[in-house]
Design an enzyme around this catalytic site. Sequence first.
Site, PDB file in Angstrom:
ATOM      1  CD  GLU A  94      -2.934   0.873   2.433  1.00  0.00           C
ATOM      2  OE1 GLU A  94      -3.953   1.571   2.460  1.00  0.00           O
ATOM      3  OE2 GLU A  94      -2.660   0.016   3.310  1.00  0.00           O
ATOM      4  CE  LYS A  96      -7.554   1.034   2.847  1.00  0.00           C
ATOM      5  NZ  LYS A  96      -6.375   1.206   3.725  1.00  0.00           N
ATOM      6  CB  CYS A 154      -4.975  -2.353   3.413  1.00  0.00           C
ATOM      7  SG  CYS A 154      -4.185  -2.551   5.037  1.00  0.00           S
ATOM      8  CB  SER A 182      18.638  -0.479  35.974  1.00  0.00           C
ATOM      9  OG  SER A 182      17.788  -1.549  35.574  1.00  0.00           O
TER      10      SER A 182
END
Length: 701
Positions: free
Chosen positions: A45, A114, A175, A359
Amino acid sequence: MGHLMILATCSLNQWALDFEGNLKRILESINIAKQKGATLRVGPELEITGYGCFDHFLEGDTYLHSWEVLGKILQSEETRGILLDIGMPIAHKNVKYNCRIIILDGKVLLIRPKMFLANDGNYRELRYFSPWSPSQHVEEYYLPRIIRDITGQTTVPIGDAVIATIDTCVGVELCEELFTPNSPHISMGLDGVEIFTNSSGSHHELRKLHRRIDLIKEATLKNGGIYLYANQQGCDGDRLYYDGCALITVNGQIVAQGSQFSLKDVEVITATIDIEDVRSHRGQSSREMQAVNIRPYLRIEAQIALSSLEISMTPGFRPSKPIKEKYHTPEQEIALGPACWLWDYLRRSKTTGYFLPLSGGIDSCASAVIVYSMCRLVIQAATNDDVQVIEDSRRITGEGKDSDYIPKDPKEFANRIFHTCYMGTQNSSKETRERAKHLANSLGSYHIDFNMDNVVTSIYTLFNFVTNKTPRFRVNGGSDVENLALQNIQARLRMVLAYLFAQLLPWVRNKNGSLLVLGSSNVDECLRGYLTKYDCSSADINPIGAISKLDLRKFIAYAKNEFDISVLDEFLNATPTAELEPITNNYVQSDEVDMGMTYEELSIFGRLRKNERCGPFSMFSKLIHEWGAELRPTEIASKVKRFFFYYSINRHKMTTLTPSYHAETYSPDDNRFDLRPFLYNTAWSWQFKKLDSLAKDFEKK
């Protein structure tokens, strides 16, 4: 006899607004597809612009440069003799659309906009584009002059139409349209479309791939057909990692699957298809009853046959066989997804490595191991002669293009590009210092270790000089306000020192450039706000910022064996602690005690708040059925109220959250994913009264 065809789809590592690089990768994918004998190539896309341009889609330049790139594609000899499905934005009658451009032999056949836009979670497509409506509506699009001069065309069809080749019919599904209840492939398939293309910009989330693959398989299971799924792969310039996994399915069965996590910029997969298999699959009379009543699509003719008599007549040349789909475990996804994202970010930011404060706890440990996983992936790609990875490795390490350096060992490569540091104070323990040192040695990072008490003391002294007051920790008789302020001083100074060393360590090592600072706060602590604003969780990017503590522990257990790092056992067995308060004979600071809730509870609260869209009342209503056997209703109510109180008073911290790899659906990232206020009425007076009333009613029963 000529019913066999080779079809190609791909995953491309496109980059927002990198028009030159995006064009190069598109042309490379077309060339590979043709070398493999494909007659149809599908790309991801918005591949010309990159998917993640965001508000750049509102700029005219983006559309101008897209047409310029498409012009280069139309003029290229590489694009002849193959039907191409290309993605770019289009403005039609001053309305912007997310489109597919179908081209053949230097001509534009169809612009397919789309119709259903992604507009939740990470996606805001309605901000940039309009959906095409109604279905099956087609108009004429007037091409810009730069394209007319190339193709000789003035207008082309724009809308919801399909492509009729000499031997079959091709339809586009874009999509999000796959994820809608009434997907276009249903009506297209009933109207005789046999090949569906889906060009996607689908990001990675833990445990998400199953849903995508199930929908792709389902798209052709009942109706029959061939489904070609293309996807973006890589970091497009933001928090998301697009995870590739291009797919080809036939009649509900997967016949080709690409990689989900890869350092490759271009990956093309192909499958040999017998189109007669689709026609045979569609032989049910019940399907035909529906098909005869379907409204027909406009068919745009394409003078190409996708099938080939030559390959159909070749002895031994057969259709691709169904394969079992491949999935990664969540632990593998954590090892691979953020690692690929880190590599893209590192090489594209033109920096020379990463700096991470260690840490001695599991969070910074997880960030470090993900960097090591990135190094492993680089070695693997270099071993496989990935030219781009080798070139990037030489530049990042300062070896230069003309060097013959090839990374061969992950620890050696880590020592060149990964820098770690333990910044201790009088509140730090020997155990965390040793764990940090052992981890750095196991991973190969360039490690430094120092105490910063004199820096902290200078801040105390300045405050005393200005106010004539000396704050004390709670264990020394100080108030909660004093105690919190003294903890925050240490945390914020670590952020300042981290950036100092990130800028100057390459100079110390006689190298050029600077380092990116990595963060290591997990999604649960962000949700609860259990971090200091602008402390060492404030960084350039954070590979674990959207991963839960529970998943991180599972990942470390996996990495211990997979990467052969025995020291990780020590991190798994350690109690999570910030080590910002003095350690005494009867007190050691504990994260879960400080937070007033466990990490497991936080994960549950997070999913209910975000995924299930629960406020305090509905969250309690759900948890009373989940926890009611172990806890009294008033105890559950107390936990829910405590969570919402701390979530709301700390929400402001999310506005400055370090950009994190997006991996979890309940991420509280204010900047993109979780759009909620940062100034709350933290009393939640109406909500808590309703909650308490319901809890009391349950108690009576």
